[in-house]
Design a protein around this motif. Structure first.
Motif, PDB file in Angstrom:
ATOM      1  N   GLU A 194       0.832  -1.170   0.077  1.00 32.59           N
ATOM      2  CA  GLU A 194      -0.195   0.040  -0.122  1.00 32.59           C
ATOM      3  C   GLU A 194       0.977   1.202  -0.025  1.00 32.59           C
ATOM      4  O   GLU A 194       0.450   2.261  -0.593  1.00 32.59           O
ATOM      5  N   TRP A 195       2.015   1.287   0.711  1.00 35.04           N
ATOM      6  CA  TRP A 195       2.900   2.232   0.632  1.00 35.04           C
ATOM      7  C   TRP A 195       3.286   2.328  -0.575  1.00 35.04           C
ATOM      8  O   TRP A 195       3.557   3.827  -1.257  1.00 35.04           O
ATOM      9  N   GLU A 196       4.032   1.287  -1.289  1.00 31.45           N
ATOM     10  CA  GLU A 196       4.253   1.608  -2.720  1.00 31.45           C
ATOM     11  C   GLU A 196       3.233   2.342  -3.632  1.00 31.45           C
ATOM     12  O   GLU A 196       3.846   3.003  -4.425  1.00 31.45           O
ATOM     13  N   VAL A 197       2.041   2.152  -3.645  1.00 24.43           N
ATOM     14  CA  VAL A 197       1.077   2.717  -4.571  1.00 24.43           C
ATOM     15  C   VAL A 197       0.920   4.070  -3.938  1.00 24.43           C
ATOM     16  O   VAL A 197       0.909   5.110  -4.804  1.00 24.43           O
ATOM     17  N   LEU A 198       0.939   4.317  -2.721  1.00 24.61           N
ATOM     18  CA  LEU A 198       0.748   5.666  -2.155  1.00 24.61           C
ATOM     19  C   LEU A 198       1.994   6.623  -2.725  1.00 24.61           C
ATOM     20  O   LEU A 198       1.711   7.805  -2.815  1.00 24.61           O
ATOM     21  N   MET A 199       3.018   6.223  -2.638  1.00 29.52           N
ATOM     22  CA  MET A 199       4.217   7.047  -3.076  1.00 29.52           C
ATOM     23  C   MET A 199       4.256   7.177  -4.538  1.00 29.52           C
ATOM     24  O   MET A 199       4.916   8.096  -4.790  1.00 29.52           O
ATOM     25  N   MET A 200       3.624   6.554  -5.347  1.00 29.01           N
ATOM     26  CA  MET A 200       3.472   6.724  -6.855  1.00 29.01           C
ATOM     27  C   MET A 200       2.279   7.790  -7.066  1.00 29.01           C
ATOM     28  O   MET A 200       1.890   8.120  -8.241  1.00 29.01           O
ATOM     29  N   ILE A 201       1.394   8.195  -6.063  1.00 29.14           N
ATOM     30  CA  ILE A 201       0.385   9.022  -6.333  1.00 29.14           C
ATOM     31  C   ILE A 201       0.936  10.420  -6.453  1.00 29.14           C
ATOM     32  O   ILE A 201       1.439  10.828  -5.511  1.00 29.14           O
ATOM     33  N   ASP A 202       0.842  11.111  -7.484  1.00 29.48           N
ATOM     34  CA  ASP A 202       1.142  12.400  -7.682  1.00 29.48           C
ATOM     35  C   ASP A 202       0.097  13.334  -8.486  1.00 29.48           C
ATOM     36  O   ASP A 202       0.652  14.420  -9.040  1.00 29.48           O
ATOM     37  N   ILE A 210       0.563   3.605 -12.795  1.00 35.04           N
ATOM     38  CA  ILE A 210       1.114   3.028 -11.543  1.00 35.04           C
ATOM     39  C   ILE A 210       1.349   1.816 -11.550  1.00 35.04           C
ATOM     40  O   ILE A 210       2.409   1.251 -11.017  1.00 35.04           O
ATOM     41  N   ALA A 211       0.373   0.971 -12.140  1.00 39.38           N
ATOM     42  CA  ALA A 211       0.693  -0.476 -12.310  1.00 39.38           C
ATOM     43  C   ALA A 211       1.939  -0.793 -13.124  1.00 39.38           C
ATOM     44  O   ALA A 211       2.733  -1.730 -12.902  1.00 39.38           O
ATOM     45  N   GLY A 212       2.096  -0.033 -14.439  1.00 44.24           N
ATOM     46  CA  GLY A 212       3.193  -0.292 -15.164  1.00 44.24           C
ATOM     47  C   GLY A 212       4.471   0.025 -14.457  1.00 44.24           C
ATOM     48  O   GLY A 212       5.364  -0.779 -14.532  1.00 44.24           O
ATOM     49  N   GLY A 215       5.085  -2.374 -11.890  1.00 43.17           N
ATOM     50  CA  GLY A 215       5.379  -4.026 -12.338  1.00 43.17           C
ATOM     51  C   GLY A 215       4.430  -5.014 -11.673  1.00 43.17           C
ATOM     52  O   GLY A 215       4.440  -6.302 -11.783  1.00 43.17           O
ATOM     53  N   ARG A 216       3.171  -4.300 -11.239  1.00 40.74           N
ATOM     54  CA  ARG A 216       1.993  -5.023 -10.972  1.00 40.74           C
ATOM     55  C   ARG A 216       0.896  -5.336 -11.851  1.00 40.74           C
ATOM     56  O   ARG A 216       0.835  -4.277 -12.512  1.00 40.74           O
ATOM     57  N   SER A 217      -0.055  -6.251 -11.510  1.00 34.56           N
ATOM     58  CA  SER A 217      -1.074  -6.274 -12.453  1.00 34.56           C
ATOM     59  C   SER A 217      -1.922  -5.048 -12.397  1.00 34.56           C
ATOM     60  O   SER A 217      -2.084  -4.524 -11.051  1.00 34.56           O
ATOM     61  N   GLU A 218      -2.789  -4.582 -13.274  1.00 35.24           N
ATOM     62  CA  GLU A 218      -3.494  -3.318 -13.013  1.00 35.24           C
ATOM     63  C   GLU A 218      -4.764  -3.579 -11.923  1.00 35.24           C
ATOM     64  O   GLU A 218      -5.121  -2.813 -11.383  1.00 35.24           O
ATOM     65  N   PHE A 219      -5.390  -5.014 -11.920  1.00 37.63           N
ATOM     66  CA  PHE A 219      -6.188  -5.286 -11.219  1.00 37.63           C
ATOM     67  C   PHE A 219      -5.908  -5.220  -9.701  1.00 37.63           C
ATOM     68  O   PHE A 219      -6.418  -4.734  -8.983  1.00 37.63           O
ATOM     69  N   GLU A 220      -4.763  -5.753  -9.360  1.00 38.09           N
ATOM     70  CA  GLU A 220      -4.155  -5.578  -7.780  1.00 38.09           C
ATOM     71  C   GLU A 220      -3.928  -4.107  -7.622  1.00 38.09           C
ATOM     72  O   GLU A 220      -4.316  -3.783  -6.603  1.00 38.09           O
ATOM     73  N   ILE A 221      -3.531  -3.325  -8.412  1.00 37.01           N
ATOM     74  CA  ILE A 221      -3.356  -1.808  -8.094  1.00 37.01           C
ATOM     75  C   ILE A 221      -4.817  -1.157  -7.829  1.00 37.01           C
ATOM     76  O   ILE A 221      -4.925  -0.380  -6.926  1.00 37.01           O
ATOM     77  N   ALA A 222      -5.699  -1.659  -8.731  1.00 40.34           N
ATOM     78  CA  ALA A 222      -7.119  -1.271  -8.415  1.00 40.34           C
ATOM     79  C   ALA A 222      -7.708  -1.728  -7.041  1.00 40.34           C
ATOM     80  O   ALA A 222      -8.234  -0.877  -6.321  1.00 40.34           O
ATOM     81  N   LYS A 223      -7.404  -2.690  -6.822  1.00 38.48           N
ATOM     82  CA  LYS A 223      -7.811  -3.375  -5.463  1.00 38.48           C
ATOM     83  C   LYS A 223      -7.258  -2.616  -4.268  1.00 38.48           C
ATOM     84  O   LYS A 223      -7.661  -2.177  -3.399  1.00 38.48           O
TER      85      LYS A 223
END
Length: 232
Positions: A194-202, A210-212, A215-223
């Protein structure tokens, strides 16, 4: 003989199942006037070896660049290595040591899953399958994925997506950080992913970007985004 028809009569799930059970080899095209988009899936013996949509092409170069795994210098090095005629870019990158076979297959698998998931959400349109030798079709890299497993994962995602769609409407949504009032400031208790995704929010990257990048699946990032929005 071509297999074709409108999706309202034979849904994409049933089309995939038919091609899987009959062990077909060839190319499936799915078009949608409403979306102004087209999907393209290659089958070999009933297995999926490539999938792409016009609006978000599946290219190993594009996938690896989004994930930060490929630079211009890497591309030049891979193309400079002598290779047999017809060798795809993915195999050349592996041969040059730019990326491992396992990592390349993981990224491709995620990309194909995302395409199949998107196609399964199409309720209108037209499909057409033509038998052909897949060796005649140039693709970056080849991977064989069980069609049955893709359908099962796609069905699971559709069920779960219906739950999160009220807060995460699409992968093109651009997340942004909500302002924090001084009297409501608190310590965030998040998991590492969750921190990984949060740090990518700009405020500029959408969820697909963000998924790209991660290197994670788009569905995983959406969840994950759904979880962050839900917890505030």
């Amino acid at each position: 003989m071509a297999i074709e028809g409108p999706l309202r009569e034979l849904g994409i799930h049933d089309v995939f199942q038919l091609l899987d059970l009959s062990r077909k080899t060839g190319a499936l095209r799915v078009t949608s006037e409403m979306r102004d988009d087209e999907g393209y899936v290659l089958f070999e013996g009933g297995k999926v070896i490539h999938a792409s949509v016009q609006s978000n092409p599946t290219s190993i170069e594009r996938i690896l660049r989004q994930a930060g795994k490929l630079s211009d210098a890497d591309m030049a090095a891979a193309l400079a290595v002598p290779a047999p005629q017809g060798l795809g870019l993915g195999d050349r990158l592996v041969q040059a040591g730019i990326v491992s076979q396992k990592e390349m297959e993981r990224h491709l698998h995620q990309a194909i899953e995302s395409v199949v998931f998107e196609l399964m959400s199409w309720r209108e349109g037209f499909f057409s399958f033509e038998e052909c030798a897949v060796s005649d079709v140039p693709i970056d890299a080849k991977i064989r994925i069980s069609t049955e497993s893709l359908l099962m994962e796609g069905a699971r995602r559709i069920d779960e997506w219906s739950r999160i769609a009220d807060k995460v409407p699409s992968l093109s949504a651009i997340p942004d950080l909500a302002p924090v009032e001084d009297d409501r400031a608190s310590v965030l208790d998040l998991l590492p992913h969750e921190w990984e995704v949060l740090m990518m929010i700009d405020g500029q990257r959408d969820l697909r970007g963000i998924a790209g990048s991660l290197g994670r699946s788009e569905f995983e990032i959406a969840k994950i985004a759904y979880g962050l929005v839900t917890t505030g």
